[in-house]
Design a protein around this motif. Structure first.
Motif, PDB file in Angstrom:
ATOM      1  N   UNK A 125       0.435  -1.091  -0.046  1.00 29.29           N
ATOM      2  CA  UNK A 125       0.126   0.206   0.062  1.00 29.29           C
ATOM      3  C   UNK A 125       0.905   1.043  -0.011  1.00 29.29           C
ATOM      4  N   UNK A 126       0.666   2.659   0.621  1.00 29.84           N
ATOM      5  CA  UNK A 126       1.165   3.746   0.277  1.00 29.84           C
ATOM      6  C   UNK A 126       1.873   3.536   1.967  1.00 29.84           C
ATOM      7  N   UNK A 127       3.367   4.443   0.601  1.00 29.59           N
ATOM      8  CA  UNK A 127       4.220   4.473   2.291  1.00 29.59           C
ATOM      9  C   UNK A 127       4.930   6.058   2.182  1.00 29.59           C
ATOM     10  N   UNK A 128       5.154   6.456   3.199  1.00 28.75           N
ATOM     11  CA  UNK A 128       4.965   7.498   3.653  1.00 28.75           C
ATOM     12  C   UNK A 128       7.465   7.616   4.837  1.00 28.75           C
ATOM     13  N   UNK A 129       7.587   8.483   3.999  1.00 29.63           N
ATOM     14  CA  UNK A 129       8.860   9.337   4.395  1.00 29.63           C
ATOM     15  C   UNK A 129       8.141  10.334   5.267  1.00 29.63           C
ATOM     16  N   UNK A 130       8.543  10.336   6.611  1.00 27.32           N
ATOM     17  CA  UNK A 130       8.232  11.591   7.456  1.00 27.32           C
ATOM     18  C   UNK A 130       9.062  12.043   7.674  1.00 27.32           C
ATOM     19  N   UNK A 131       9.450  13.848   8.131  1.00 30.70           N
ATOM     20  CA  UNK A 131      10.258  14.574   7.776  1.00 30.70           C
ATOM     21  C   UNK A 131       9.807  15.806   8.972  1.00 30.70           C
ATOM     22  N   UNK A 132      10.535  15.731  10.275  1.00 27.48           N
ATOM     23  CA  UNK A 132      10.497  16.408  11.721  1.00 27.48           C
ATOM     24  C   UNK A 132      10.579  17.803  11.201  1.00 27.48           C
ATOM     25  N   UNK A 133      10.486  18.855  12.154  1.00 34.48           N
ATOM     26  CA  UNK A 133      10.745  20.354  12.100  1.00 34.48           C
ATOM     27  C   UNK A 133      11.848  20.461  11.952  1.00 34.48           C
ATOM     28  N   UNK A 134      13.186  21.527  11.637  1.00 36.00           N
ATOM     29  CA  UNK A 134      14.404  21.350  11.542  1.00 36.00           C
ATOM     30  C   UNK A 134      15.252  21.410  12.448  1.00 36.00           C
ATOM     31  N   UNK A 135      14.738  22.028  13.698  1.00 35.39           N
ATOM     32  CA  UNK A 135      14.834  22.246  14.995  1.00 35.39           C
ATOM     33  C   UNK A 135      15.497  20.815  15.948  1.00 35.39           C
ATOM     34  N   UNK A 136      13.209  20.519  15.797  1.00 35.95           N
ATOM     35  CA  UNK A 136      13.170  19.487  16.660  1.00 35.95           C
ATOM     36  C   UNK A 136      12.667  18.203  16.716  1.00 35.95           C
ATOM     37  N   UNK A 137      12.742  18.091  15.127  1.00 40.07           N
ATOM     38  CA  UNK A 137      12.151  17.049  14.562  1.00 40.07           C
ATOM     39  C   UNK A 137      10.821  16.457  14.725  1.00 40.07           C
ATOM     40  N   UNK A 138      10.456  15.192  14.819  1.00 40.53           N
ATOM     41  CA  UNK A 138       9.050  14.913  15.397  1.00 40.53           C
ATOM     42  C   UNK A 138       8.697  13.936  17.054  1.00 40.53           C
ATOM     43  N   UNK A 139       7.603  14.448  17.539  1.00 37.10           N
ATOM     44  CA  UNK A 139       7.825  14.390  18.565  1.00 37.10           C
ATOM     45  C   UNK A 139       7.506  12.887  19.083  1.00 37.10           C
ATOM     46  N   UNK A 140       7.144  12.602  20.264  1.00 39.37           N
ATOM     47  CA  UNK A 140       7.440  11.065  20.101  1.00 39.37           C
ATOM     48  C   UNK A 140       5.625  10.521  19.541  1.00 39.37           C
ATOM     49  N   UNK A 141       4.980  11.944  20.378  1.00 42.99           N
ATOM     50  CA  UNK A 141       3.584  11.127  19.867  1.00 42.99           C
ATOM     51  C   UNK A 141       3.649  11.128  17.887  1.00 42.99           C
ATOM     52  N   UNK A 142       4.023  12.067  17.387  1.00 39.34           N
ATOM     53  CA  UNK A 142       4.570  11.951  15.739  1.00 39.34           C
ATOM     54  C   UNK A 142       5.199  10.580  15.810  1.00 39.34           C
ATOM     55  N   UNK A 143       6.192  10.005  16.318  1.00 36.55           N
ATOM     56  CA  UNK A 143       7.246   9.139  15.647  1.00 36.55           C
ATOM     57  C   UNK A 143       6.197   7.503  16.180  1.00 36.55           C
ATOM     58  N   UNK A 144       5.247   7.934  16.961  1.00 34.62           N
ATOM     59  CA  UNK A 144       3.960   6.227  17.596  1.00 34.62           C
ATOM     60  C   UNK A 144       3.558   6.353  16.393  1.00 34.62           C
ATOM     61  N   UNK A 145       3.414   6.958  15.350  1.00 37.40           N
ATOM     62  CA  UNK A 145       2.280   7.160  14.114  1.00 37.40           C
ATOM     63  C   UNK A 145       3.201   6.568  13.221  1.00 37.40           C
ATOM     64  N   UNK A 146       4.494   5.929  13.363  1.00 40.08           N
ATOM     65  CA  UNK A 146       5.309   5.509  12.220  1.00 40.08           C
ATOM     66  C   UNK A 146       6.009   3.778  13.210  1.00 40.08           C
ATOM     67  N   UNK A 147       5.848   3.293  12.325  1.00 40.49           N
ATOM     68  CA  UNK A 147       6.714   1.691  12.351  1.00 40.49           C
ATOM     69  C   UNK A 147       7.943   1.587  12.426  1.00 40.49           C
ATOM     70  N   UNK A 148       8.529   2.757  12.281  1.00 35.49           N
ATOM     71  CA  UNK A 148      10.198   2.357  11.982  1.00 35.49           C
ATOM     72  C   UNK A 148      10.940   3.604  12.286  1.00 35.49           C
TER      73      UNK A 148
END
Lengths: 245, 245
Positions: free
Chosen positions: B114-137
């Motif tokens: 299916x669909x695959x997403x590559x997720x990049x966070x904010x310049x300074x702080x990256x992704x929050x833990x809550x956002x990483x929780x939506x990622x499988x890796x």
């Protein structure tokens, strides 16, 4: 980075020829430093030093301060044992053309013989044939044929990344340092799971094995850690305690 | 690029979360397009559209025009079979961490489901833990420990380059298996799981999030099929029915 990994870095320089936009010089310095490269040579940059370069270097301004400025590429690579030029297009006379990975390997191997230069041309026009004549090989970064407009600093980033990969002798340490559950522990977990599934009336008595097989497939893929199996078994114990009340 | 080589590209999206500098959005679009990636999602960018983004896209402005803007990462990845988040640092609880090459291989293989997403966070702080929780890796680009300040567009460039390499190497195997559960289905499962854990008194009220995060890590690694999530939810329903008796 280990000592062995850093040795080649002291013999490797990045040469930017005739860069038009000072921001690209700063971004290239930043790209280099993230991958542990430090030696920057600038051949006739249009504007340098420049506040825009410093801003885009974002902390890699030490590389800018130490950059060696030259009037010609010949001057910048005269003491090198090997120089490789980047090219976005095919040439009339075929230079030996490497891909980024092959280039990185040869560059690192080349540091055993002496100084090595990675040479990047102008934003619009790249390197002239006369400049490529000073190189012993050409590296080409494969791009979308319909849009090959790779930014200068991006090209530096990709090659620096490949150098860093090629230079890393040791594989990246595993991030999960806890032990994975043993087969034995997993078997005990499956016995426990089956018991809990029975207690909540979920296991189909006509086909108990089918469900357990699917559970094994699912948890087997996850390859749980010991600590995770402990949690799962805690959940099963709580489920059993609840259903026996 | 052959037809087989391009097929995975239609199922792959790059998601930029909370980007501060519009120039980075443009540079990321350019980086994507040079490597043949086309689908850009933007989650709450600070400024967009923006002349600076268009300028830095340097001809990749068609990607900007077609970019999908979302209010949350959940919205941007809800229909994805697999999402991988980029991280510059180590985390308390280990997500399965991939290197860029491994990430590219898994992402391309994932497009078979299916669909695959590559997720990049904010310049300074990256992704929050809550956002990483939506990622499988999680994917980590190895950098100089003394200077790990990789520019956002440079990170996109490196991963897009690895995707392009991996795509050229391996033809995607035809889909033989059942569909993997989507992020949205997994989110519903986690809500259900938390409810069941509460009902059996297993969730520590002092630290409910910690347990749920560990559960996410475990099940995220397994990448459950839709049918497996159905079974798991059946178990949870039976558990809840039991504990309310």
């Amino acid at each position: 980075m280990s000592t062995a990994d850093t040795q080649w870095r002291t013999r490797l320089r990045v040469v930017l020829v005739g860069t038009t936009h000072p921001g690209n010089i700063g971004a290239a310095a930043r790209a280099m430093k993230t991958m542990g490269l430090e030696r920057l040579y600038l051949v006739s940059p249009e504007r340098f030093p420049c506040a825009e370069a410093t801003a885009r270097a974002a902390g890699a301004d030490d590389l800018l301060a130490a950059a060696v400025c030259c009037d010609s590429l010949a001057e910048a690579v005269s003491d090198c044992a090997w120089a490789v030029g980047t090219s976005a297009r095919s040439r009339h006379i075929a230079w030996p053309t490497l891909d980024p990975e092959g280039c990185a390997r040869q560059a690192i191997a080349g540091t055993a013989d002496g100084e090595v230069a990675l040479v990047f041309g102008r934003e619009r026009s790249g390197l002239s044939n006369a400049e490529l004549d000073l190189c012993q090989a050409v590296v080409h970064i494969p791009t979308n044929p319909a849009f090959s407009s790779l930014n200068l600093a991006s090209a530096v980033q990709i090659l620096a990344y490949e150098l860093s990969r090629a230079g890393a002798r040791e594989p990246v340490a595993p991030t999960v340092e806890e032990p994975a559950a043993s087969v034995e522990e997993m078997e005990r977990f499956y016995v426990h799971l089956e018991e809990a599934l029975r207690s909540i009336g979920y296991l189909d008595p006509r086909a108990p094995k089918l469900l357990m097989r699917r559970m094994r497939r699912l948890y087997g893929r996850a390859r749980p850690l010991e600590s995770e199996v402990s949690i799962l078994r805690g959940i099963l114990s709580a489920t059993l305690a609840q259903s026996s009340r």
